[in-house]
Design a protein around this motif. Structure first.
Motif, mmCIF file in Angstrom:
data_model
loop_
_atom_site.group_PDB
_atom_site.id
_atom_site.type_symbol
_atom_site.label_atom_id
_atom_site.label_comp_id
_atom_site.label_asym_id
_atom_site.label_seq_id
_atom_site.Cartn_x
_atom_site.Cartn_y
_atom_site.Cartn_z
ATOM 1 N N GLY A 102 -49.391 132.050 5.701
ATOM 2 C CA GLY A 102 -50.174 131.029 5.011
ATOM 3 C C GLY A 102 -49.332 130.380 3.932
ATOM 4 O O GLY A 102 -49.031 131.011 2.911
ATOM 5 N N GLU A 146 -49.885 128.366 1.699
ATOM 6 C CA GLU A 146 -50.517 128.267 0.375
ATOM 7 C C GLU A 146 -50.644 129.632 -0.286
ATOM 8 O O GLU A 146 -51.176 129.742 -1.393
ATOM 9 C CB GLU A 146 -51.901 127.618 0.491
ATOM 10 C CG GLU A 146 -51.879 126.189 1.008
ATOM 11 C CD GLU A 146 -51.023 125.269 0.145
ATOM 12 O OE1 GLU A 146 -51.067 125.422 -1.096
ATOM 13 O OE2 GLU A 146 -50.285 124.436 0.711
ATOM 14 N N HIS A 147 -50.146 130.669 0.359
ATOM 15 C CA HIS A 147 -50.266 132.029 -0.154
ATOM 16 C C HIS A 147 -48.889 132.670 -0.284
ATOM 17 O O HIS A 147 -48.032 132.503 0.581
ATOM 18 C CB HIS A 147 -51.134 132.873 0.778
ATOM 19 C CG HIS A 147 -52.540 132.376 0.905
ATOM 20 N ND1 HIS A 147 -53.542 132.743 0.030
ATOM 21 C CD2 HIS A 147 -53.107 131.507 1.788
ATOM 22 C CE1 HIS A 147 -54.665 132.131 0.370
ATOM 23 N NE2 HIS A 147 -54.425 131.374 1.436
ATOM 24 N N LYS A 192 -50.633 122.566 8.257
ATOM 25 C CA LYS A 192 -51.716 121.869 7.559
ATOM 26 C C LYS A 192 -53.057 122.096 8.240
ATOM 27 O O LYS A 192 -54.111 122.041 7.603
ATOM 28 C CB LYS A 192 -51.413 120.368 7.494
ATOM 29 C CG LYS A 192 -50.235 120.019 6.591
ATOM 30 C CD LYS A 192 -49.884 118.540 6.682
ATOM 31 C CE LYS A 192 -48.671 118.204 5.829
ATOM 32 N NZ LYS A 192 -48.251 116.779 5.981
ATOM 33 N N SER A 226 -54.226 124.867 9.643
ATOM 34 C CA SER A 226 -54.836 126.182 9.449
ATOM 35 C C SER A 226 -54.296 126.837 8.184
ATOM 36 O O SER A 226 -53.088 126.814 7.921
ATOM 37 C CB SER A 226 -54.548 127.078 10.654
ATOM 38 O OG SER A 226 -55.044 128.374 10.438
ATOM 39 N N GLU A 227 -55.198 127.447 7.412
ATOM 40 C CA GLU A 227 -54.800 128.098 6.159
ATOM 41 C C GLU A 227 -53.856 129.266 6.421
ATOM 42 O O GLU A 227 -52.891 129.484 5.690
ATOM 43 C CB GLU A 227 -56.039 128.589 5.404
ATOM 44 C CG GLU A 227 -55.717 129.240 4.068
ATOM 45 C CD GLU A 227 -56.954 129.657 3.286
ATOM 46 O OE1 GLU A 227 -56.792 130.227 2.188
ATOM 47 O OE2 GLU A 227 -58.079 129.418 3.781
ATOM 48 N N TYR A 228 -54.157 130.042 7.460
ATOM 49 C CA TYR A 228 -53.322 131.199 7.796
ATOM 50 C C TYR A 228 -52.800 130.999 9.221
ATOM 51 O O TYR A 228 -53.363 131.498 10.187
ATOM 52 C CB TYR A 228 -54.126 132.495 7.710
ATOM 53 C CG TYR A 228 -54.766 132.758 6.365
ATOM 54 C CD1 TYR A 228 -54.053 133.351 5.328
ATOM 55 C CD2 TYR A 228 -56.107 132.424 6.136
ATOM 56 C CE1 TYR A 228 -54.652 133.608 4.098
ATOM 57 C CE2 TYR A 228 -56.709 132.679 4.912
ATOM 58 C CZ TYR A 228 -55.971 133.268 3.896
ATOM 59 O OH TYR A 228 -56.567 133.519 2.678
ATOM 60 N N ASP A 238 -59.032 130.810 9.617
ATOM 61 C CA ASP A 238 -59.576 129.943 8.571
ATOM 62 C C ASP A 238 -60.931 130.446 8.097
ATOM 63 O O ASP A 238 -61.694 131.041 8.870
ATOM 64 C CB ASP A 238 -59.696 128.506 9.092
ATOM 65 C CG ASP A 238 -58.332 127.895 9.357
ATOM 66 O OD1 ASP A 238 -57.665 127.516 8.377
ATOM 67 O OD2 ASP A 238 -57.931 127.829 10.533
#
Length: 436
Positions: free
Chosen positions: A126, A128-129, A207, A209-211, A229
């Motif tokens: 992810g 964003e993680h 973009k 999918s979050e993970y 997600d």
């Protein structure tokens, strides 16, 4: 305890510590360190034993913190949980759920200790993680001299940025505070694609999918794309024991064992198992920790390096080309590709850069070793040339000279380590290769 033999989960590394301890209190930890100082012994703290390397091995004193495994405090307002170092994430996940909380990201294995997770830089995926240590906002550390240090962004900040990925080299982690999020469910969608499609549209997938992660089946173009997600949908799980275990575990292990006598079977196995298990579209919904964690199958050797995000396509295609040009070498599936946000943790493979992790694997069917040296060496060379950094828990051939080049903060970490442990109490053979 005398006569204890330590073995890691994969049964690839073992050691026979002189004395084995399971302390139940901070005072007992202090007494163990005092005894080690008196006898001039090294000390190694172990967690769940899942690291596929010798990072946890010692012939001197071994401490397992599994009896210091309590949740000390849950602050629902701040959404933070303070836990003892030895708590396993599988237990912590259930406890957090009872408070309506969850960790924002988790690795594949839940039978690991909280302090061990940050010790080696466990990650998932992810962009964003960050890696799991980025979720730690405070910790308590006992040094070789028995001093207790509270560390956070506002207290002993430099030590904190070292201790969030400590390699077991700075002291004994006593407790840590984790920044949590409200409990959530995940919708997982898996579908087939090709390596060319995924690499050509990497930004789109990240973009979308979050993970997001994907599995490449070596010796083929086949890829299994996995989106995870957040969702409000009800729990839905239609997994089949027959396909998941009878075929995906037992038949696979048997065929891989046969392939140790007939290596040319491996490309066929990779293709057949993609067709059987990964060529369709599958969905499930469950609470986050049940989606994040998954079956690691049978014993295995693994390597996992993080390369700069912009090198993802180049490095993976070089690995594919090397296998095509060296057809006597075989590679088990999958090559798992995941992503993580950059951070400021001194020894994080994602230090100051967003990164792509590429994990390769060679299974040990029924415990039988399989040739891997050529594959391993080629993979490491490709990763090094791409500016990669190895996952600390995994076996690799890097030395201090390599780490000095890879990590801008390496010397700073070394200085902190020498300050906290001037006699090298927490070193072992693995760490001596890292620091000397």
């Amino acid at each position: 305890m005398e006569g204890y033999q330590f073995q890691n989960w994969a049964l690839t590394y073992s050691s026979n510590p002189e004395l084995y301890f399971q302390p139940t209190s901070i005072e007992e930890v202090r007494q163990i360190l005092e005894l080690a100082r008196q006898r001039g012994k090294k000390v190694k703290v172990v967690g769940g034993g899942h690291s596929p390397s010798d990072i946890a091995c010692t012939e001197d004193f071994m401490i397992r913190m599994d009896k210091m495994n309590k949740v000390l405090e849950v602050d629902k307002k701040k959404r933070q949980a303070t836990v003892e170092a030895g708590i396993f994430l599988c237990d912590l996940n259930e406890e957090l759920a009872r408070h309506g909380l969850a960790m924002s990201n988790l690795g594949a294995v839940a039978e690991v200790a909280a302090a061990g997770v940050i010790g080696t830089g466990t990650h998932n995926t992810g962009i964003e993680h960050g890696i799991l240590p980025t979720q730690v906002v405070a910790l308590t550390l006992m040094t070789a001299g028995g001093e207790i240090l509270k560390c956070s962004d506002s207290l002993n900040e430099e030590i904190f940025q070292a201790a969030r990925l400590h390699l077991g080299s700075l002291g004994v982690i006593l407790d840590l505070t984790i920044q949590c999020v409200p409990a959530f469910r995940l919708h997982e969608l898996q579908f087939p694609s090709t390596l060319t499609e995924v690499l050509d549209n990497l930004d789109f997938h990240m973009k979308k999918s979050e993970y997001f992660r994907f599995l490449w089946f070596p010796h083929t173009e086949n890829v299994r794309v996995i989106y995870q997600d957040r969702t409000d949908k009800p729990v839905q799980n239609t997994s089949s024991w027959f396909w998941g275990y009878a075929v995906g575990y037992h038949l696979l292990e048997f065929l891989l064992w046969v392939s140790t006598f007939l290596p040319r079977m491996v490309p066929w196995i990779n293709q057949i198992f993609f067709s059987l298990l990964s060529s369709g579209r599958d969905e499930r919904v469950d609470c986050s920790h049940r989606i994040f964690t998954y079956e690691c199958l049978f014993k295995q050797h693994v390597q996992d390096w993080a390369v700069p995000m912009g090198k993802t396509k180049e490095a993976l295609l070089q690995l594919k080309a090397w296998l095509e040009n060296n057809q006597t070498v075989v590679a088990h599936f999958p090559v798992e590709v995941r992503f993580a946000r950059g951070d400021n943790i001194l020894l994080s493979p994602c230090f100051q850069r967003d990164s792509c992790y590429m994990n390769i694997i060679m299974y040990r069917p029924y415990g039988k070793e399989v040739p891997r040296d050529q594959y391993w060496a080629a993979y490491e060379e490709i990763m090094q040339n791409a500016g990669g950094r190895p996952h600390w828990a995994k076996a690799h051939s890097c030395t201090r000279k390599d780490f000095q080049r890879m990590y801008p903060g390496f010397q700073k970490f070394c200085s902190i380590r020498e300050q906290l442990d001037p006699t090298g109490m927490f070193l072992n053979s693995y760490l001596e290769k890292v620091f000397f």
